[in-house]
Design an enzyme around this catalytic site. Structure first.
Site, PDB file in Angstrom:
ATOM      1  N   ASP A   1      29.568  65.485 -12.583  1.00 10.27           N
ATOM      2  CA  ASP A   1      29.193  64.104 -12.252  1.00 10.27           C
ATOM      3  C   ASP A   1      29.297  63.273 -13.526  1.00 10.27           C
ATOM      4  O   ASP A   1      29.837  63.736 -14.538  1.00 10.27           O
ATOM      5  CB  ASP A   1      27.785  64.058 -11.637  1.00 10.27           C
ATOM      6  CG  ASP A   1      27.644  62.926 -10.620  1.00 10.27           C
ATOM      7  OD1 ASP A   1      27.916  61.780 -10.993  1.00 10.27           O
ATOM      8  OD2 ASP A   1      27.265  63.197  -9.471  1.00 10.27           O
TER       9      ASP A   1
ATOM     10  N   HIS B   1      32.328  59.314  -9.728  1.00 12.54           N
ATOM     11  CA  HIS B   1      31.325  60.186 -10.364  1.00 12.54           C
ATOM     12  C   HIS B   1      31.964  61.122 -11.392  1.00 12.54           C
ATOM     13  O   HIS B   1      31.576  62.284 -11.511  1.00 12.54           O
ATOM     14  CB  HIS B   1      30.597  61.030  -9.306  1.00 12.54           C
ATOM     15  CG  HIS B   1      29.610  60.242  -8.491  1.00 12.54           C
ATOM     16  ND1 HIS B   1      28.338  59.971  -8.922  1.00 12.54           N
ATOM     17  CD2 HIS B   1      29.716  59.669  -7.265  1.00 12.54           C
ATOM     18  CE1 HIS B   1      27.696  59.260  -7.979  1.00 12.54           C
ATOM     19  NE2 HIS B   1      28.515  59.068  -6.976  1.00 12.54           N
TER      20      HIS B   1
ATOM     21  N   GLU C   1      31.173  57.424  -2.956  1.00 15.83           N
ATOM     22  CA  GLU C   1      30.776  56.343  -3.869  1.00 15.83           C
ATOM     23  C   GLU C   1      31.796  56.083  -4.981  1.00 15.83           C
ATOM     24  O   GLU C   1      31.440  56.022  -6.153  1.00 15.83           O
ATOM     25  CB  GLU C   1      29.404  56.673  -4.487  1.00 15.83           C
ATOM     26  CG  GLU C   1      28.317  56.805  -3.453  1.00 15.83           C
ATOM     27  CD  GLU C   1      26.961  57.161  -4.036  1.00 15.83           C
ATOM     28  OE1 GLU C   1      25.965  56.733  -3.475  1.00 15.83           O
ATOM     29  OE2 GLU C   1      26.904  57.898  -5.055  1.00 15.83           O
TER      30      GLU C   1
END
Ligand code: ACM
Length: 637
Positions: free
Chosen positions: A200, A274, A352
């Site tokens: 991440d 990410h 995302e």
């Protein structure tokens, strides 16, 4: 006649009390009949197995679990029909038990667990351990204990083949030993899938031998203390020594440890979003000029989430879909990951992705022209399809968060539905496999009690809502729903104790949602079983949240700009007492009966719950300004 009823009442209440005290299996078995009597374990003990190596391994697990608290000398014997506890692999198999089901029979003269496969024996052992007195959870010998097991006949098998927990080991790193403890606790509740979120923005946690900077650079950030997401930006001279990673040897060890407990590990390598840790290690993976200055995030703000509207990045944390070097990088990573993890799926993240830098990128524009991609959804879908091809070329299947539906789902991709259940429904309609992990029921990083006293997170998921989790939505063909899982993100989880607090008891609710028959779910009965497991956790020194005992506070405007406060409890049979005068309420204070209007001059409301004459919930203190805010009333001051 009256006397007769009174007698009956006493008889039945004491009977059910006795049962609840001793029989409290989580997840609730498919069928369980309790019969009179019990079997008492006495040393020395024998565990009998058929001539089978896997049964021997499970017998070894049981032996360890029993000998530590009882101190009994225990031996494993082959083909001993007089053994105290027998583990039997069925031949011929019993179809109803499938690969993971078992039967557990406890009579006054013996204990027998039978199953088609070793996994079933293992789950039978878990149920047996849960039937033993709570002191079985002790890691040291408990003297003078009578180790009796109530007589039962159980037939049990899971509702779903995918019973998962996701553990984010990036936002905060958890050591190999901590991951093993996590696995141990999962196994007790018959979970069979550990999804490890390994990469991440805050770190890269798995050694990739062909890309050493991922862990020499990408695994480390600056230690900050406070509220993650609001930390100060690290100075150049602050040491980057917080974090860590698993070597490939560690990974093999974790996989084996999990396998011994019938748990598969799903590795997640996040992309294209990410990905700041990867970009900080290899800046050429970005489309954005200046990425060579990027550093692994240490919890300082770098993404913006407007209350309504699209989120965007203050820097570009995405792998560039228009850069062939990115696909060469992914190929290297996936090659090593595929070799390490035996599980059939690799998770590519996909959620995302902030695309505000893509909008400005000449390289992305050129890619769109070349590949005839109409919009950024299609750019993202192009990327996912390329990744799917790579993953398939290594003999694995791709699974990703539901954003991989945007712009068209890659062939063969499975979807993990997290933004509610809609993505899962859509994917199942397209005949793709689905794992349900909706934030609405299964996000264990959310607060579980009142926000006035919980460590702050942006949303709440109470135990009773988690207990309502059903992985199969109405109208969806269940054959595409592989199962469900809960996700434990760790932005706000800094250590193991808090990790346990967030996990339990909500993971009990999830375990029951993915194992037990839907029609057997019963909230009140579940709560009673949860409480007996709390006693076990106390002995095992595992932390859990007591939030289920707290008052639930709902506030609205009373129509005259004063908060109208409605109190309730998740658990039945609790009383609620309150004050508005700053003093601490107890059971001599006003008892809540109906919605209350906050007195105009109150400074704060204090609320406590009792069971009988014992305080049981935590004291909730909510300032009058907070009550007004919750009611949507502007503070006069
Ligand atoms: C997610 O929670 N962003 C998958």
């Amino acid at each position: 006649m009256k006397l007769f009823y009174t007698f009956l009442l006493i008889f039945f209440s004491s009977f059910s009390f006795g049962q609840n005290k001793t029989i409290a299996i989580i997840p609730e078995p498919v069928t369980l009949s309790a019969v009179q009597g019990e079997y008492t374990l006495k040393g020395p003990l024998t565990i009998g197995i058929s001539d089978n190596i896997q049964a021997a391994e499970i017998a070894g697990y049981l032996l360890n679990a029993i000998t530590a608290p009882t101190g009994y000398l225990t031996t494993i014997q082959k083909n001993n029909s007089n053994a105290n506890i027998k583990l039997i692999l069925l031949s011929p198999e019993e179809k109803v038990l499938g690969n993971e089901g078992y039967k557990l029979s406890v009579t006054p003269s013996s204990i027998t667990i039978s199953a088609n496969k070793a996994a079933g024996l293992f789950y039978g052992v878990q149920s047996l351990l849960q039937l033993l007195p709570k002191e079985i959870a002790s890691k040291t010998v408990v003297a003078d204990k009578v180790w009796s097991v109530p007589c039962v006949e159980i037939t049990d098998f899971p509702r779903f083949g995918w019973r998962g927990l996701m553990f984010d080991v990036v936002r905060h790193f958890f050591t190999k030993e901590e991951v093993k403890d996590f696995i141990d606790d999962m196994a007790k509740y018959k979970f069979n899938l550990l999804h490890l979120h390994l990469t991440d923005d805050q770190g890269w946690r798995i050694e990739i031998k062909s890309l050493p900077k991922l862990t020499t650079v990408g695994a480390w950030n600056v230690k900050k203390i406070g509220t993650f997401g609001t930390f100060s930006k690290p100075e150049d001279n602050e040491p980057r020594d917080y974090g860590g990673f698993y070597t490939q040897e560690d990974i093999r060890e974790i996989i084996q440890y999990a396998r011994d407990r019938f748990i598969n590990i799903l590795p997640e390598i996040e992309m294209p979003g990410h990905s700041l840790a990867a970009i900080a290690s290899y800046p050429e993976l970005s489309c954005t000029p200046g990425a060579d200055k990027y550093k692994v995030n240490s919890g300082e703000r770098f993404m913006v989430w407007p209350p309504s509207g699209h989120f965007y990045g203050l820097l570009d944390n995405t792998l560039c879909p228009a850069n062939e070097k990115v696909y060469a990088f992914i190929d290297k990573v996936i090659t090593e990951v595929a070799q390490l993890f035996p599980f059939e799926y690799i998770h590519m993240g996909g959620d995302e992705t902030a695309r505000n830098f893509w909008e400005k990128s000449p390289a992305i524009k050129a890619l769109m022209q070349k590949e005839k991609l109409k919009n950024l959804d299609e750019v993202q879908s192009y990327f996912v399809k390329r990744v799917e091809t790579i993953i398939r070329s290594k003999g694995k299947k791709l699974i990703g968060w539901d954003e991989i539906l945007q712009g068209g789902l890659a062939p063969n991709a499975a979807v993990m539905s997290w933004r509610g259940i809609q993505g899962g429904i859509e994917a199942a309609k397209q005949k793709h496999e689905v794992v349900m992990s909706p934030s609405t029921f299964a996000y264990l990083d959310y607060m579980q009690g009142d926000r006035a006293i919980e460590p702050p997170v942006y949303a709440t998921l109470r135990l009773n809502k988690a207990y309502q989790f059903d992985p199969v939505p109405n109208g969806v063909d269940p054959q595409f729903i592989k199962g469900g899982q809960a996700n434990l993100w760790t932005e706000q989880i800094y250590n193991t104790r808090h990790m346990q607090y967030m996990l339990w008891p909500r993971a009990f609710a999830i375990a029951e949602s993915v194992w037990s028959p839907k029609q057997k779910k019963n909230w009140n009965q579940f709560v009673r079983r949860v409480e007996t497991h709390f006693d076990r956790f106390d002995i095992a020194k595992i932390k859990y949240s007591p939030a289920l005992y707290d008052a639930v506070v709902a506030v609205k405007n009373n129509g005259k700009d004063l908060p109208l406060i409605e109190l309730s409890t998740e658990v039945e049979g609790l009383d609620i007492y309150y004050s508005f005068d700053n003093s601490f309420p107890d059971n001599f204070y006003p008892k809540y009966k109906e919605p209350l209007t906050m007195p105009k001059d109150a400074a704060a409301m204090k609320i406590i719950t009792y069971r009988g004459d014992k305080p049981i919930g935590r004291m909730i203190v909510i300032t009058s300004d907070d009550l007004k805010k919750r009611a949507g009333i502007k503070s006069g001051k």
